[in-house]
Design a protein around this motif. Structure first.
Motif, PDB file in Angstrom:
ATOM      1  N   LYS A   1      24.699  42.393  47.257  1.00  0.00           N
ATOM      2  CA  LYS A   1      24.216  43.525  48.053  1.00  0.00           C
ATOM      3  C   LYS A   1      25.286  43.991  49.043  1.00  0.00           C
ATOM      4  N   GLY A   2      26.551  43.717  48.719  1.00  0.00           N
ATOM      5  CA  GLY A   2      27.633  44.106  49.609  1.00  0.00           C
ATOM      6  C   GLY A   2      28.093  45.530  49.375  1.00  0.00           C
ATOM      7  N   LYS A   3      29.286  45.829  49.876  1.00  0.00           N
ATOM      8  CA  LYS A   3      29.842  47.171  49.761  1.00  0.00           C
ATOM      9  C   LYS A   3      30.214  47.475  48.313  1.00  0.00           C
ATOM     10  N   SER A   4      30.194  48.759  47.984  1.00  0.00           N
ATOM     11  CA  SER A   4      30.607  49.187  46.647  1.00  0.00           C
ATOM     12  C   SER A   4      32.123  49.128  46.531  1.00  0.00           C
ATOM     13  N   GLY A   5      32.628  49.330  45.317  1.00  0.00           N
ATOM     14  CA  GLY A   5      34.071  49.259  45.104  1.00  0.00           C
ATOM     15  C   GLY A   5      34.599  47.840  45.017  1.00  0.00           C
ATOM     16  N   HIS A   6      33.714  46.887  44.746  1.00  0.00           N
ATOM     17  CA  HIS A   6      34.118  45.487  44.670  1.00  0.00           C
ATOM     18  C   HIS A   6      34.727  45.176  43.304  1.00  0.00           C
ATOM     19  N   MET A   7      35.265  43.978  43.186  1.00  0.00           N
ATOM     20  CA  MET A   7      35.853  43.516  41.930  1.00  0.00           C
ATOM     21  C   MET A   7      34.974  42.437  41.322  1.00  0.00           C
ATOM     22  N   VAL A   8      34.774  42.520  40.015  1.00  0.00           N
ATOM     23  CA  VAL A   8      33.973  41.522  39.293  1.00  0.00           C
ATOM     24  C   VAL A   8      34.897  40.733  38.376  1.00  0.00           C
ATOM     25  N   ILE A   9      34.823  39.415  38.460  1.00  0.00           N
ATOM     26  CA  ILE A   9      35.604  38.532  37.598  1.00  0.00           C
ATOM     27  C   ILE A   9      34.640  37.712  36.753  1.00  0.00           C
ATOM     28  N   VAL A  10      34.816  37.771  35.445  1.00  0.00           N
ATOM     29  CA  VAL A  10      33.934  37.071  34.516  1.00  0.00           C
ATOM     30  C   VAL A  10      34.627  35.809  34.016  1.00  0.00           C
ATOM     31  N   GLY A  11      33.979  34.664  34.206  1.00  0.00           N
ATOM     32  CA  GLY A  11      34.507  33.390  33.718  1.00  0.00           C
ATOM     33  C   GLY A  11      35.238  32.612  34.799  1.00  0.00           C
ATOM     34  N   TRP A  12      34.889  31.341  34.924  1.00  0.00           N
ATOM     35  CA  TRP A  12      35.544  30.478  35.897  1.00  0.00           C
ATOM     36  C   TRP A  12      36.490  29.526  35.176  1.00  0.00           C
ATOM     37  N   ASN A  13      37.775  29.643  35.470  1.00  0.00           N
ATOM     38  CA  ASN A  13      38.811  28.787  34.902  1.00  0.00           C
ATOM     39  C   ASN A  13      39.999  28.814  35.854  1.00  0.00           C
ATOM     40  N   GLU A  14      41.090  28.197  35.472  1.00  0.00           N
ATOM     41  CA  GLU A  14      42.245  28.137  36.366  1.00  0.00           C
ATOM     42  C   GLU A  14      42.843  29.515  36.625  1.00  0.00           C
ATOM     43  N   ARG A  15      42.763  30.404  35.643  1.00  0.00           N
ATOM     44  CA  ARG A  15      43.303  31.752  35.835  1.00  0.00           C
ATOM     45  C   ARG A  15      42.472  32.532  36.844  1.00  0.00           C
ATOM     46  N   SER A  16      41.138  32.480  36.696  1.00  0.00           N
ATOM     47  CA  SER A  16      40.295  33.199  37.643  1.00  0.00           C
ATOM     48  C   SER A  16      40.373  32.575  39.029  1.00  0.00           C
TER      49      SER A  16
END
Length: 340
Positions: free
Chosen positions: A111-126
């Motif tokens: 419910k935060g501000k718009s224009g955020h970044m979404v990252i899919v998948g948890w691993n060493e790269r993310s």
């Protein structure tokens, strides 16, 4: 009117309903004690003050009922009002704990501000990307989607965790996909490369189906799935196996080159590789002239992007045209502040 107020009241959360009832109770008893004992409680405010102090069991003693009626009002207030206030604070504490647990376990919607970044998948790269983004700009809003985690992996207020699969609409809506600016889909290391790419493309289709305009960066492991990722609407494709293979090959031929590439690509080392549109006053100039012009600003021009194709170290007489972009190596703050 009464029905409308009742409907609004029922829509409030439990803590809000209890607070509303406690407020009405305090006001009612404050007005009542003022009517019953106007000499001891000359104003309604004095009555409300007494009701708050009495219901909270603080009891300053600056206002005390003297009549039997007034004392009966006080007794009823203690029995009713104190219960409401106690219930409110207990409910508030329980709600706070539930909210915190929901945030930690990825059950709460973003419910935060718009224009955020979404990252899919948890691993060493993310993990690396999130930490670097936070280091470069602590105000960056990030939503992490992963179905293998049971709780939030990074305890940062600007990182919001959603537990679930990014190919499900309800999970994507929870992540605020309609208001996201950029989405990065990383490859799943727990499955085969082919299956990982298939999952990535499925997630990409689901994301683009909800928000076609969001900028999607996807990690693809197998060459044969590149075309499918493009068809699914990927704005940018990272061929991680191909990139790592190229680095290994260049390291074999030129020992130590991997360290140079790391310095060039790692923004924490003081440099940044970026594309930048060609200023209108430089259109028609040769690559050689651009190199000299930007060199004076301590920016290194290393290539030109024409019609989607990048030419690194092109011929010096290559001309820049409208729509071209320059591939630059520059410092963090200079790159963001320079208008050259």
């Amino acid at each position: 009117m009464a029905v409308r107020l009742l409907l609004h009241f029922l829509k409030l959360p439990l803590a809000g309903r209890i607070l509303a009832m406690a407020t009405v109770t305090i006001l009612f008893f404050g007005v009542t004690i003022h009517i019953v004992e106007p000499k001891v409680f000359p104003t309604i405010f004095d009555g409300v003050w007494w009701a708050i102090i009495t219901a909270s069991t603080v009891g300053f003693g600056d206002f005390v009922p003297v009549t039997v009626e007034g004392k009966l009002v006080g007794i009823i207030l203690i029995l009713v009002g104190a219960g409401f206030l106690s219930t409110f604070f207990v409910t508030l504490a329980a709600t706070t704990v539930q909210t915190q647990n929901a945030l930690n376990h990825g059950k709460a919607a973003y419910k935060g501000k718009s224009g955020h970044m979404v990252i899919v998948g948890w691993n060493e790269r993310s993990r690396y990307v999130i930490k670097q983004l936070i280091k470069l700009d602590p105000s960056t809003r990030i939503v992490l989607i992963d179905e293998s985690l049971n709780e939030k992996p990074i305890q940062d207020v600007n990182v919001h965790f959603i537990q679930g699969s990014a190919d499900q609409d309800n999970i994507l809506i929870k992540a605020g996909i309609n208001e996201a600016k950029t989405i990065i889909i990383t490859a799943d290391p727990s499955v085969s490369e082919v299956e990982s790419d298939m999952r990535t493309i499925l997630q990409l289709i689901a994301i683009k189906g909800i928000n076609p305009s969001v900028y999607c960066v996807v990690e693809i492991l197998t060459q044969r799935q590149i075309n499918n990722a493009n068809r699914a609407g990927a704005d940018e494709i990272i061929e991680s196996n191909s990139l790592s293979g190229s680095v290994m090959m260049n390291t074999i031929l030129n020992q130590g080159i991997s360290k140079a590439l790391d310095v060039m690509l790692n923004q924490n080392h003081g440099s940044k590789v970026e594309y930048r549109p060609v200023p209108s006053e430089l259109l028609g100039q040769s690559f050689n002239m651009l190199v000299q012009k930007y060199y004076n600003d301590e920016i290194l021009v290393i290539g030109i992007k024409k019609r989607g194709e990048t030419f690194v170290n092109p011929p010096f007489d290559m001309k820049v045209e409208y729509g071209d972009e320059l591939l630059l190596i520059c410092g963090h703050y200079r790159s963001s502040s320079s208008n050259s």
